[in-house]
Design a protein around this motif. Structure first.
Motif, short mmCIF file in Angstrom:
data_model
loop_
_atom_site.label_atom_id
_atom_site.label_comp_id
_atom_site.label_asym_id
_atom_site.label_seq_id
_atom_site.Cartn_x
_atom_site.Cartn_y
_atom_site.Cartn_z
N ASP A 128 0.85 -1.19 0.00
CA ASP A 128 0.00 0.00 0.00
C ASP A 128 0.89 1.24 0.00
N THR A 194 4.75 4.25 9.31
CA THR A 194 3.45 3.62 9.09
C THR A 194 3.29 2.45 10.04
N GLU A 195 2.06 2.03 10.26
CA GLU A 195 1.76 0.83 11.03
C GLU A 195 1.32 -0.27 10.06
N ALA A 196 1.53 -1.52 10.45
CA ALA A 196 1.13 -2.64 9.61
C ALA A 196 -0.39 -2.77 9.65
N THR A 197 -1.03 -2.50 8.53
CA THR A 197 -2.48 -2.61 8.40
C THR A 197 -2.79 -3.51 7.21
N PRO A 198 -4.02 -4.01 7.10
CA PRO A 198 -4.33 -4.93 6.00
C PRO A 198 -4.08 -4.32 4.62
N ARG A 205 -7.38 -9.99 1.70
CA ARG A 205 -6.70 -9.14 2.67
C ARG A 205 -5.62 -9.92 3.42
N ILE A 207 -2.01 -9.08 6.23
CA ILE A 207 -1.30 -8.11 7.06
C ILE A 207 0.19 -8.42 7.01
N ASP A 209 4.12 -8.22 7.93
CA ASP A 209 4.85 -7.96 9.18
C ASP A 209 6.30 -7.63 8.83
N LEU A 279 -9.73 -12.27 9.00
CA LEU A 279 -9.82 -11.02 8.25
C LEU A 279 -10.66 -11.17 6.99
#
Length: 409
Positions: A128, A194-198, A205, A207, A209, A279
């Protein structure tokens, strides 16, 4: 700009003239001055003619060539041009499909695949709006900030359907070639955060890591093969052995598999798989079962005919040629068990991600396994890595992922 030079022995320039990007240490006759790991150097033939410029390394691969011109300057503009070309390829292949643009959005892809994109020693994966940059040479490690700044510019200037990057994460503590080099690396954000999001992969979907996961945080290289599993999975009872984060399982469930068993010896892998199942299909998906057990033991003990679709995607059995024999024995054993135990009329997807194992060696190992089973086996597909992991035609070593789809009668 003039870089230190190294001169080759007579007739050692032939591979470079064929555009192979590696110079081996045994081909070098002399240096113009002392050089250190990561230095930019210009390679000369035995008569002093410039052949190219690249990063010096102290191992058996002494130079990884970035340019086959002795005049090109390796600077931020050089990296920016290579990154722009890499992004154009991914756009032309239709890999960048943001959410809302279609019913199968995809915002996950490899932007740079080392020699395949003219940047030996560098991997960049896009999740993303997060880029994960990974160096496999000291030269790329030392150029990391220059590359990150150029990468940020490329994404800011690209326009639709590409969004600007919000974070560029560096993950090289385990990938640099020597312990001394790895001790110099420190994983963390180079730019932004950023944070790990889907993320989206073909409408499903996941996620990633990038903090603790393998590779850059997700196994992007199996995307097209996962999609092919989906074409066979409807109504099947599926075993996904060595499932890691459950990629193949999610595609099989999404395609309407009757039941999917995800198998891995790692409890952490099973936790990640279950997160992905939840998810995509809810917390309690009745068609999915997690099995935390050694894959060899499980296959040996499972009843005959329990599964009509089996996926074998083990971790690399051979990191280098010295352990090739043991690796081939491993491939023969795991495939032999699966072929013997598979239900009549079943499908087996089997893979090797060991770069040290050639396509021919892997196919021979599977052939030997099939022959020992006494069953009739046919090859339906021969698989490789996807379009965002391109193979430089002059650098066949870049083809590391091999796969076969078998029909067992």
């Amino acid at each position: 700009m003039h870089y230190p030079t190294l001169r080759l022995l007579p007739r050692k320039e032939e591979s470079i003239l064929r555009l192979h990007p590696w110079v081996f240490s045994g081909a070098i006759a002399s240096y113009s001055e002392p050089v250190t790991d990561g230095s930019l150097v210009t390679v000369l033939d035995s008569k002093g003619k410039p052949l190219g410029t690249g990063h010096f390394g102290g191992g058996s691969i002494a130079v990884r060539l970035l340019s086959f011109s002795g005049e090109e300057i390796i600077d931020r503009e050089f990296y920016k041009a290579r990154l722009q070309a890499a992004l154009r390829l991914r756009l032309d292949c239709g890999l960048v499909r943001p959410d809302g643009s279609c019913d199968r959005p995809n915002d996950t892809y490899r932007l740079v695949h080392g020699e395949g994109d003219g940047l030996p020693g560098l991997v960049i994966d896009i999740y993303d709006r997060t880029a994960v940059l990974q160096a496999h040479s000291m030269g790329m490690h030392e150029a990391r900030m220059m590359i990150a700044e150029a990468l940020q510019e490329v994404y800011e200037e690209a326009g639709d359907p590409v969004a600007p990057l919000a974070g560029i994460y560096y993950k090289s503590e385990s990938t640099l070639p020597t312990r001394d080099m790895r001790e110099l690396a420190s994983d963390g954000f180079l730019l932004g955060h950023t944070e790990a999001t889907p993320i989206w992969e073909n409408g499903l979907r996941f996620i990633p890591d990038w903090l603790k996961g393998q590779k850059t945080g997700f196994f992007i290289d199996q995307r097209e093969n996962r999609e092919l599993v989906g074409q066979y999975a409807q109504g099947c009872t599926v075993l996904n052995a060595f499932c890691y984060t459950g990629g193949f399982s999610i595609y099989a469930l999404g395609a309407g598999a009757k039941r999917v068993d995800s198998l891995d010896s790692s409890s952490k892998a099973m936790y990640l798989t279950e997160r992905h199942v939840a998810l995509n299909f809810g917390e309690d998906c009745p068609r999915h079962r997690s099995v935390t057990e050694d894959a060899f033991d499980y296959l040996e003990q499972m009843p005959q005919g329990q599964y009509d679709l089996i996926i074998l995607d083990p971790p690399a059995f051979a990191k280098h040629r010295k352990v090739l024999r043991n690796a081939l024995m491993g491939y023969r054993k795991i495939n032999g068990i699966a072929i013997k135990k598979a239900a009549p009329g079943s499908i087996i997807f089997t893979f090797s991600c060991s770069q040290a194992v050639s396509k021919e060696e892997f196919r021979l190992a599977v052939f030997t396994a099939a022959a020992s089973s006494g069953r009739r086996v046919r090859i339906l597909h021969q698989l490789t890595q996807p379009v965002d992991h391109p193979i430089n035609i002059y650098h066949p070593e870049g083809e590391y992922l091999k796969g076969l789809v078998l029909y067992v009668e």
